[in-house]
Design a protein around this motif. Structure first.
Motif, PDB file in Angstrom:
ATOM      1  N   ASP A  55      -9.169   1.527   7.815  1.00  0.00           N
ATOM      2  CA  ASP A  55      -9.163   0.069   7.775  1.00  0.00           C
ATOM      3  C   ASP A  55     -10.292  -0.375   6.866  1.00  0.00           C
ATOM      4  OD1 ASP A  55      -7.064  -0.336   9.588  1.00  0.00           O
ATOM      5  OD2 ASP A  55      -8.407  -0.188  11.300  1.00  0.00           O
ATOM      6  N   GLU A  56      -9.981  -1.303   5.974  1.00  0.00           N
ATOM      7  CA  GLU A  56     -10.994  -1.868   5.089  1.00  0.00           C
ATOM      8  C   GLU A  56     -11.042  -3.364   5.323  1.00  0.00           C
ATOM      9  OE1 GLU A  56     -10.572  -2.542   0.613  1.00  0.00           O
ATOM     10  OE2 GLU A  56     -11.798  -0.721   0.744  1.00  0.00           O
ATOM     11  N   SER A  57     -12.229  -3.877   5.587  1.00  0.00           N
ATOM     12  CA  SER A  57     -12.385  -5.306   5.830  1.00  0.00           C
ATOM     13  C   SER A  57     -13.011  -5.981   4.626  1.00  0.00           C
ATOM     14  CB  SER A  57     -13.261  -5.551   7.060  1.00  0.00           C
ATOM     15  OG  SER A  57     -12.630  -5.045   8.206  1.00  0.00           O
ATOM     16  N   SER A  58     -12.438  -7.137   4.271  1.00  0.00           N
ATOM     17  CA  SER A  58     -12.957  -7.912   3.158  1.00  0.00           C
ATOM     18  C   SER A  58     -12.583  -9.369   3.392  1.00  0.00           C
ATOM     19  CB  SER A  58     -12.349  -7.402   1.846  1.00  0.00           C
ATOM     20  OG  SER A  58     -12.750  -8.222   0.787  1.00  0.00           O
ATOM     21  N   ASP A  59     -13.541 -10.259   3.258  1.00  0.00           N
ATOM     22  CA  ASP A  59     -13.310 -11.691   3.450  1.00  0.00           C
ATOM     23  C   ASP A  59     -12.662 -11.994   4.791  1.00  0.00           C
ATOM     24  OD1 ASP A  59     -14.348 -12.215   0.898  1.00  0.00           O
ATOM     25  OD2 ASP A  59     -12.387 -11.910  -0.043  1.00  0.00           O
ATOM     26  N   GLY A  60     -13.081 -11.288   5.834  1.00  0.00           N
ATOM     27  CA  GLY A  60     -12.549 -11.531   7.171  1.00  0.00           C
ATOM     28  C   GLY A  60     -11.139 -11.007   7.382  1.00  0.00           C
ATOM     29  N   LYS A  61     -10.621 -10.280   6.414  1.00  0.00           N
ATOM     30  CA  LYS A  61      -9.263  -9.748   6.504  1.00  0.00           C
ATOM     31  C   LYS A  61      -9.332  -8.221   6.492  1.00  0.00           C
ATOM     32  CE  LYS A  61      -5.796  -9.776   3.192  1.00  0.00           C
ATOM     33  NZ  LYS A  61      -5.052 -10.397   2.105  1.00  0.00           N
ATOM     34  N   THR A  62      -8.557  -7.590   7.364  1.00  0.00           N
ATOM     35  CA  THR A  62      -8.520  -6.134   7.418  1.00  0.00           C
ATOM     36  C   THR A  62      -7.214  -5.633   6.828  1.00  0.00           C
ATOM     37  OG1 THR A  62      -9.879  -6.119   9.417  1.00  0.00           O
ATOM     38  CG2 THR A  62      -8.619  -4.130   8.953  1.00  0.00           C
ATOM     39  N   GLU A  63      -7.320  -4.631   5.963  1.00  0.00           N
ATOM     40  CA  GLU A  63      -6.106  -4.040   5.407  1.00  0.00           C
ATOM     41  C   GLU A  63      -6.196  -2.521   5.492  1.00  0.00           C
ATOM     42  OE1 GLU A  63      -5.023  -5.073   1.334  1.00  0.00           O
ATOM     43  OE2 GLU A  63      -6.932  -4.346   0.634  1.00  0.00           O
ATOM     44  N   LYS A  64      -5.045  -1.886   5.536  1.00  0.00           N
ATOM     45  CA  LYS A  64      -4.964  -0.438   5.635  1.00  0.00           C
ATOM     46  C   LYS A  64      -5.067   0.189   4.246  1.00  0.00           C
ATOM     47  CE  LYS A  64      -3.754  -0.085  10.055  1.00  0.00           C
ATOM     48  NZ  LYS A  64      -4.750   0.330  10.993  1.00  0.00           N
ATOM     49  N   ILE A  65      -5.784   1.292   4.174  1.00  0.00           N
ATOM     50  CA  ILE A  65      -5.805   2.119   2.980  1.00  0.00           C
ATOM     51  C   ILE A  65      -5.285   3.484   3.413  1.00  0.00           C
ATOM     52  CG2 ILE A  65      -7.192   3.184   1.181  1.00  0.00           C
ATOM     53  CD1 ILE A  65      -9.140   0.893   1.463  1.00  0.00           C
ATOM     54  N   ILE A  66      -4.276   3.946   2.700  1.00  0.00           N
ATOM     55  CA  ILE A  66      -3.627   5.202   3.034  1.00  0.00           C
ATOM     56  C   ILE A  66      -3.987   6.231   1.976  1.00  0.00           C
ATOM     57  CG2 ILE A  66      -1.383   6.337   3.277  1.00  0.00           C
ATOM     58  CD1 ILE A  66      -0.323   3.628   4.284  1.00  0.00           C
ATOM     59  N   PHE A  67      -4.452   7.390   2.414  1.00  0.00           N
ATOM     60  CA  PHE A  67      -4.782   8.471   1.495  1.00  0.00           C
ATOM     61  C   PHE A  67      -3.670   9.514   1.556  1.00  0.00           C
ATOM     62  CE2 PHE A  67      -8.711   6.406   2.459  1.00  0.00           C
ATOM     63  CZ  PHE A  67      -9.385   6.392   1.253  1.00  0.00           C
ATOM     64  N   VAL A  68      -3.127   9.835   0.381  1.00  0.00           N
ATOM     65  CA  VAL A  68      -2.022  10.783   0.275  1.00  0.00           C
ATOM     66  C   VAL A  68      -2.515  12.045  -0.428  1.00  0.00           C
ATOM     67  CG1 VAL A  68       0.271  11.198  -0.716  1.00  0.00           C
ATOM     68  CG2 VAL A  68      -0.324   8.921   0.168  1.00  0.00           C
ATOM     69  N   GLY A  69      -2.384  13.166   0.250  1.00  0.00           N
ATOM     70  CA  GLY A  69      -2.693  14.457  -0.360  1.00  0.00           C
ATOM     71  C   GLY A  69      -1.454  14.973  -1.069  1.00  0.00           C
ATOM     72  N   HIS A  70      -1.569  15.284  -2.348  1.00  0.00           N
ATOM     73  CA  HIS A  70      -0.424  15.740  -3.138  1.00  0.00           C
ATOM     74  C   HIS A  70      -0.120  17.191  -2.825  1.00  0.00           C
ATOM     75  CE1 HIS A  70      -1.450  12.572  -6.427  1.00  0.00           C
ATOM     76  NE2 HIS A  70      -1.271  12.045  -5.247  1.00  0.00           N
ATOM     77  N   ARG A  71       1.159  17.514  -2.716  1.00  0.00           N
ATOM     78  CA  ARG A  71       1.603  18.889  -2.519  1.00  0.00           C
ATOM     79  C   ARG A  71       2.311  19.413  -3.764  1.00  0.00           C
ATOM     80  NH1 ARG A  71      -1.930  18.295   0.289  1.00  0.00           N
ATOM     81  NH2 ARG A  71      -1.868  18.054   2.537  1.00  0.00           N
ATOM     82  N   ILE A  72       3.159  18.579  -4.351  1.00  0.00           N
ATOM     83  CA  ILE A  72       3.806  18.924  -5.618  1.00  0.00           C
ATOM     84  C   ILE A  72       3.691  17.712  -6.528  1.00  0.00           C
ATOM     85  CG2 ILE A  72       6.007  19.372  -6.790  1.00  0.00           C
ATOM     86  CD1 ILE A  72       6.901  20.986  -4.419  1.00  0.00           C
ATOM     87  N   TRP A  73       3.245  17.956  -7.745  1.00  0.00           N
ATOM     88  CA  TRP A  73       3.184  16.914  -8.764  1.00  0.00           C
ATOM     89  C   TRP A  73       3.859  17.472 -10.008  1.00  0.00           C
ATOM     90  CZ3 TRP A  73       1.284  11.986  -8.293  1.00  0.00           C
ATOM     91  CH2 TRP A  73       1.254  11.232  -9.465  1.00  0.00           C
ATOM     92  N   LEU A  74       4.932  16.831 -10.438  1.00  0.00           N
ATOM     93  CA  LEU A  74       5.690  17.301 -11.593  1.00  0.00           C
ATOM     94  C   LEU A  74       5.124  16.708 -12.878  1.00  0.00           C
ATOM     95  CD1 LEU A  74       9.253  16.780 -10.088  1.00  0.00           C
ATOM     96  CD2 LEU A  74       7.934  18.910 -10.170  1.00  0.00           C
ATOM     97  N   ASP A  75       5.001  17.520 -13.906  1.00  0.00           N
ATOM     98  CA  ASP A  75       4.535  17.015 -15.196  1.00  0.00           C
ATOM     99  C   ASP A  75       5.517  16.011 -15.779  1.00  0.00           C
ATOM    100  OD1 ASP A  75       2.150  18.452 -15.218  1.00  0.00           O
ATOM    101  OD2 ASP A  75       3.152  20.220 -16.040  1.00  0.00           O
ATOM    102  N   LYS A  76       6.792  16.239 -15.535  1.00  0.00           N
ATOM    103  CA  LYS A  76       7.827  15.324 -16.004  1.00  0.00           C
ATOM    104  C   LYS A  76       8.677  14.927 -14.795  1.00  0.00           C
ATOM    105  CE  LYS A  76      11.540  14.871 -19.304  1.00  0.00           C
ATOM    106  NZ  LYS A  76      12.419  15.557 -20.247  1.00  0.00           N
TER     107      LYS A  76
END
Length: 134
Positions: free
Chosen positions: A65-86
């Motif tokens: 959770d990240e709070s800014s200006d009295g508002k809380t929003e979610k930040i999602i962290f994604v761990g990559h497993r496969i990343w295609l060059d194309k």
């Protein structure tokens, strides 16, 4: 556990690379389905634009959770497993069974998120496997 499409732009990808995060992890501020994400959910990474398509997959490794200006929003962290060059092109991805009717078809918005059904996830996994092995 659920599955999602997270759609991104070329600019966002360049930002990740310049931040040094490269292809190991990325963070997202979801626009929709805000309370429905969980650690270990599967994320299919979709590059927007005319040369876009299915770029890989990962899983949610952390939610903050990240709070800014009295508002809380979610930040999602994604761990990559496969990343295609194309990326696997849109025309190939959405010619598959249940994916043909997915809501992402024809959508131009970036940095947005969409649900993925079990049947769609199975089709995406097969496409990624075929593409990665070639």
């Amino acid at each position: 556990m659920k599955a999602w499409f997270f759609q991104f732009s070329d600019k966002l990808e360049q930002d990740w690379l310049s931040e040094g995060k490269g292809r190991l992890a990325t963070h997202w501020r979801p626009r929709n389905y805000k309370g429905e994400y969980s650690v270990d959910d599967i994320v299919y990474l979709w590059r927007a634009g005319k040369n876009g398509g299915l770029a890989g997959w990962g899983e949610i490794v952390e939610i903050e959770d990240e709070s800014s200006d009295g508002k809380t929003e979610k930040i999602i962290f994604v761990g990559h497993r496969i990343w295609l060059d194309k990326p696997i092109p849109r025309v190939i991805v959405f010619s598959q069974g249940s994916l043909a009717s997915h809501g992402l078809v024809g959508v131009g918005a970036v940095n947005t998120n969409f649900t993925v059904s079990i049947a769609q996830a199975q089709e995406l996994n097969e496409l990624l496997y075929q593409h990665k092995v070639e």
